[in-house]
Design an enzyme around this catalytic site. Structure first.
Site, mmCIF file in Angstrom:
data_model
loop_
_atom_site.group_PDB
_atom_site.id
_atom_site.type_symbol
_atom_site.label_atom_id
_atom_site.label_comp_id
_atom_site.label_asym_id
_atom_site.label_seq_id
_atom_site.Cartn_x
_atom_site.Cartn_y
_atom_site.Cartn_z
ATOM 1 N N GLU A 236 0.829 -1.195 0.000
ATOM 2 C CA GLU A 236 0.000 0.000 0.000
ATOM 3 C C GLU A 236 0.870 1.255 0.000
ATOM 4 O OE1 GLU A 236 -2.581 -0.478 3.428
ATOM 5 O OE2 GLU A 236 -2.653 -2.645 3.078
ATOM 6 N N GLU A 347 -9.798 5.437 3.063
ATOM 7 C CA GLU A 347 -10.094 4.597 4.223
ATOM 8 C C GLU A 347 -10.046 5.463 5.478
ATOM 9 O OE1 GLU A 347 -8.004 0.977 6.793
ATOM 10 O OE2 GLU A 347 -7.385 1.323 4.723
#
Length: 432
Positions: A236, A347
């Protein structure tokens, strides 16, 4: 008549006996005290000392001796550490590793951003705050120094630098409009059903408001392999605001990796052994600026992650100029071959109890329908195929747990390629 006197030998024996009894009693007391300390409850003072030792050990392990240090305007200390002394080489499998100084191959077919570049030629280039006070020399890498208070904010020393479990959405198996059981919520675009060897995106940069210190908001891309159980592999990269991790509300460049669904392996940035940094100009976890303004100037970063087809390592590039380093393929099981899903988006963590919702913002804090200059976006999103070519994703889907809190809207045009707007304010009249 004089009384009979005991022989001298008797007195000596008695003295020895007394000494032995005293020693035995002393040993017994010591053993009892040790057993009580081991088997009974530790005192608050003892727990405090134990935690302090753990924190000090952790700091010594993370903060490698620098050849120079730079104080950033935001309060960070950036240490210039010899490239061969970085935390990656604490990994037992990297003890004799030869650093790959550059990727053998770059992906072909990078999106032509000349139109976008010409329309933004007067904008300030995104950089990191610590650059204002210096740069690291060749053969070193910049590492944000970990402070004692950083570690103490974590739930435990062991969990410092790690995400909570289950922080990756699984669009294929989670019903929409349901809150993720771990409190993580997303607004993403994704592709699956093929073998992927990397991904790229231009990510709009904001500074979302965080309601509570143990929550965060981020925008990133995910390179995923395996199932969404305990064997998930993930790489990520993007930007985040995380007061719990960094101690402030600055927007920061970050990376993360795991090979077991965030349980034991992996971490943010360079807070464990794994990612090997090769670049001396960009610090993982350091603040980036300038930030987009609502109704005003917009600023973007480019993130590219791809698998070197020759060496097999996963490389990270920031912007068009900075190849930052790589994750060795042996760190992973599924990603040692390829990814099976790519995700792009936002997120947040909602820690509010009893079903209520946090007001932590995602992206700009505004919904997608507000459009450019007001809502946050990803544009020029691409995947790397088996021939090491970047191409537009096919069959792109979107997903969010609660669209009335955070939402996502996909689009496509000639200037931005495949893009989407995403984000939201969290708690609002429609998201109580």
């Amino acid at each position: 008549m004089a009384a009979a006197r005991a022989p001298a030998s008797f007195h000596r024996c008695l003295t020895v006996l007394f000494v032995l009894v005293a020693v035995a009693l002393l040993l017994s007391a010591c053993c009892a005290e040790g057993a009580a300390a081991a088997g009974g409850k530790a005192t608050p003072r003892r727990r405090q000392l134990l935690r302090q030792r753990q924190v000090d050990y952790h700091l010594r392990r993370l903060n490698k001796p620098p050849v120079a240090s730079i104080e950033s305007p935001d309060g960070d200390i950036i240490d210039c550490v010899p490239i061969s002394s970085q935390p990656a080489f604490d990994h037992p499998f990297l003890k004799d590793h030869t650093i790959q100084t550059r990727p053998a191959y770059h992906p072909e077919g990078l999106y032509d951003e000349s139109k976008a570049a010409s329309s933004q030629k007067d904008k300030q280039k995104i950089t990191q705050m610590w650059h204002q006070n210096g740069m690291c020399q060749e053969n070193t890498i910049p590492i944000r120094r970990t402070k004692k208070e950083d570690v103490l904010r974590a739930s435990s020393v062991k969990r410092y630098g790690k995400k909570m479990h289950k922080s990756t959405p699984n669009p294929s198996s989670i019903e929409p409009d349901m809150l993720n059981e771990s409190g993580h919520q997303h607004a993403i675009a994704y592709v699956e059903g093929d073998k992927y060897y990397g991904a790229k995106a231009t990510i709009n940069v904001w500074q979302p408001s965080i309601q509570q210190g143990n929550e965060f908001s981020l925008s990133q891309l995910w390179i995923l392999g395996g199932s969404f159980g305990q064997d998930l592999n993930s790489i990520e990269a993007g930007w985040q605001v995380s007061p719990d991790l960094y101690g402030d509300n600055n927007t920061r460049l970050f990376t993360y990796w795991t090979s077991d669904a965030y349980q034991a392996t992996g971490c943010y940035n360079l807070l464990c052994s794994g990612f090997i940094q090769t670049n001396n100009q960009i610090a993982m976890g350091a603040s980036i600026f300038p930030i987009s303004n609502y109704g005003g100037s917009q600023y973007d970063i480019n993130i590219l992650v791809w698998k070197d087809p020759k060496e097999g390592n996963w490389w990270l590039q920031f912007g068009n100029d900075y190849v930052l380093g790589y994750w060795p393929s042996f760190l992973f099981s599924y990603l040692a071959d390829s990814a099976s899903m790519i995700e792009w988006g936002g997120e947040v963590v909602n820690t509010e109890p009893d079903g209520s919702h946090t007001s932590t913002q995602m992206g700009s804090g505004h919904f997608p329908e507000e459009g450019f200059g007001k809502s946050s976006y990803f544009k020029n999103i691409q995947v790397v195929d088996s021939t090491n070519n970047l191409k537009a994703p096919r069959g792109i889907g979107s997903y969010t747990e609660q669209s009335n809190c955070y939402d996502v809207q996909n689009g496509n045009n000639g200037d931005w390629g495949t893009y989407f707007y995403y984000g939201g304010p969290g708690k609002n009249p429609n998201c109580p």
